[in-house]
Scaffold this motif. Structure first.
Motif, short mmCIF file in Angstrom:
data_model
loop_
_atom_site.label_atom_id
_atom_site.label_comp_id
_atom_site.label_asym_id
_atom_site.label_seq_id
_atom_site.Cartn_x
_atom_site.Cartn_y
_atom_site.Cartn_z
N ASP A 178 26.55 48.78 78.51
CA ASP A 178 27.25 48.25 77.34
C ASP A 178 28.60 47.68 77.74
OD1 ASP A 178 25.11 49.09 75.85
OD2 ASP A 178 26.16 50.75 74.87
N GLU A 186 21.02 56.02 75.59
CA GLU A 186 22.36 55.44 75.61
C GLU A 186 22.70 55.00 77.04
OE1 GLU A 186 24.38 54.95 73.03
OE2 GLU A 186 22.89 55.75 71.64
N LYS A 215 24.31 46.78 69.29
CA LYS A 215 22.92 46.35 69.22
C LYS A 215 22.76 44.93 69.78
CE LYS A 215 21.83 49.15 65.13
NZ LYS A 215 21.31 49.14 63.74
N LYS A 264 18.89 46.82 78.81
CA LYS A 264 19.46 47.39 77.59
C LYS A 264 18.41 47.40 76.47
CE LYS A 264 22.38 48.44 74.20
NZ LYS A 264 22.90 49.80 73.99
N ASP A 265 17.61 46.35 76.39
CA ASP A 265 16.55 46.26 75.39
C ASP A 265 15.57 47.42 75.54
OD1 ASP A 265 14.53 45.51 73.65
OD2 ASP A 265 14.26 43.51 74.47
N ALA A 282 17.13 50.72 74.56
CA ALA A 282 17.21 50.90 73.10
C ALA A 282 15.86 51.32 72.53
CB ALA A 282 17.69 49.60 72.46
#
Length: 445
Positions: A382, A377, A401, A368-369, A372
């Motif tokens: 998430d 997306e 976030k 996810k890091d 981002a």
């Protein structure tokens, strides 16, 4: 921390206490194992059966390994006779176990790697000063940015390597005595820091992960950098998808009747397969985005999960038609069960198990890091991170976030001070001159 994590009792004079054992180290290749779970048992048995190796175990459970012998069973898809290996040294003090080692191999859970590296760091650095050389430190299986963790904890001079996947599916039958290989893999990829000789490491490690006779095991293949470990299509998407698919509707308190949960893989259902396909697609999207942003990284081995499993396990997968069937019919996966703990009235999922603790803070969070940072997306990630952090009682993802209170425990690039996306694969930027390769000096062939 897991009960197999070595306890550290530093002694100012303990470096000299191993002088007699160091004489043995001059005649044999010395491998010291830490975090001796399922995989550590297998390596202890296989390496210990080879007369060219001295095997040491750093563990706080010294009483468990008091027989100084491990039997490795190879039933089913493996076949062959049992392998019996001897452990030469068992201890809980790194200053009494590690000096003289050629390779120090962490075999424990990914989630315990930060603490393990912190606890051996003083000894590793002292060995470098007093022995005039650096032992190779490695991870039998790594996730997240462990190469950056090794640099920050053990020092940039410490040669570090990591395997992309564990070489077999295995289980411990009797701790400290008997372990079993239930599935093998044809090849395993390994990444190294620039100051490591891959040829030397391959020659050293392959006899430790394969029996001398009876079966053809895994071959080690080199990866140019660590990015394919960070983006590995493996546990970090498989376990979260399966846990979410099976327990997403659970109220997180009502116990289940024992024996009603089904198996982790054999009963892989459509919901879990949908989630896994979603995570796999997002992982591939991250791969392509990172490939464009950092062409210096080698992401060629980050292939779709179904393709990776079929390539790695071959005929052990009975039905290769779709994601669900691949997961459900892989013979090597057949023995795995959901991790549970007993409570009044039945059992509940064990949120402290490595299936959860490894694959969220050291799996989906680093992914996810990266997503981002490249502006991608990832709605499946998430969704599954949010569900897991509730199960774990943690806070990572807040308002879309990665700014939760528990982010510091994650091995993600921004947490470990990766100065650029290139650090996903490299300890230092590729344009920085590498240090001279360090090869441990051995007298044995």
């Amino acid at each position: 921390l897991p009960d197999h994590l070595p306890s550290i009792l530093l002694k100012s004079n303990s470096m000299s206490s191993l002088s007699s054992s160091l004489k043995v180290a001059g005649r044999k290749k010395v491998i010291s194992l830490m975090g001796i779970g399922n995989g550590g048992h297998i390596i202890a048995g296989l390496a210990g059966a080879n007369p060219n190796y001295e095997v040491r175990c750093l563990t706080r459970r010294t009483d468990v390994f008091k027989s100084h012998q491990i039997v490795v069973q190879r039933p089913g898809v493996m076949g062959g006779e049992d392998v019996v290996g001897n452990i030469d040294v068992v201890g809980s003090d790194p200053n009494e176990v590690l000096p003289g080692s050629d390779v120090i191999l962490w075999c424990g859970p990914v989630c315990a790697t930060p603490s393990a590296f912190q606890q051996i760091a003083p000894t590793v650095k002292a060995m470098r000063r007093e022995e005039g050389r650096s032992a190779y430190v490695g991870s039998l299986f790594a996730q997240g940015c462990t190469h950056l963790l090794a640099k920050s904890t053990l020092g940039k001079e410490t040669p570090y390597f990591a395997l992309q996947n564990i070489p077999w599916l295995c289980t411990t039958i009797e701790p400290g005595k008997v372990a079993r290989i239930v599935g093998n893999k044809h090849h395993i990829r390994m990444a190294t820091t620039p100051n490591i000789s891959f040829t030397w490491t391959k020659k050293f490690l392959e006899p430790c992960i394969n029996a001398q006779h009876g079966f053809k095991g895994a071959e080690l293949h080199h990866m140019p950098d660590f990015s394919s470990i960070v983006l590995n299509p493996a546990n970090q998407i498989i376990h979260p998808a399966r846990m979410w698919g099976r327990f997403e509707d659970w109220d997180m308190k009502t116990p289940f009747e024992p024996g009603t949960l089904g198996s982790l893989y054999g009963d892989f259902d459509d919901k879990s397969a949908e989630a896994l396909s979603g995570l796999d697609n997002e992982l591939q999207a991250i791969r392509h985005g990172l490939d464009s942003a950092c062409p210096e990284l080698d992401l060629t081995s980050v292939i779709p999960l179904a393709e990776r499993i079929v390539n790695q396990y071959g005929d052990q997968v009975a039905d290769k038609s779709n994601m669900r069937s691949i997961m459900a019919t892989n013979q090597a996966y057949s023995m795995a069960q959901f991790p549970v703990i007993k409570v009044e009235g039945g059992v509940i999922p064990d949120h402290e198990h490595r299936v959860v603790q490894d694959d969220i803070p050291h799996g989906l969070i680093p992914l996810k890091d990266i997503a981002a940072q490249i502006g991608l997306e990832v709605p499946w990630m998430d969704r599954i991170i949010l569900w897991h952090q509730k199960l774990m009682g943690k806070s990572y993802l807040v308002d879309g976030k990665l700014q939760g209170a528990d982010m510091a425990e994650c091995t993600s690039p921004t947490v470990l001070d990766g100065t650029s996306l290139s650090n996903v694969g490299f300890v230092t930027p590729p344009e920085t001159p590498t240090s001279n390769i360090v090869v441990p000096v051995l007298t044995a062939a």
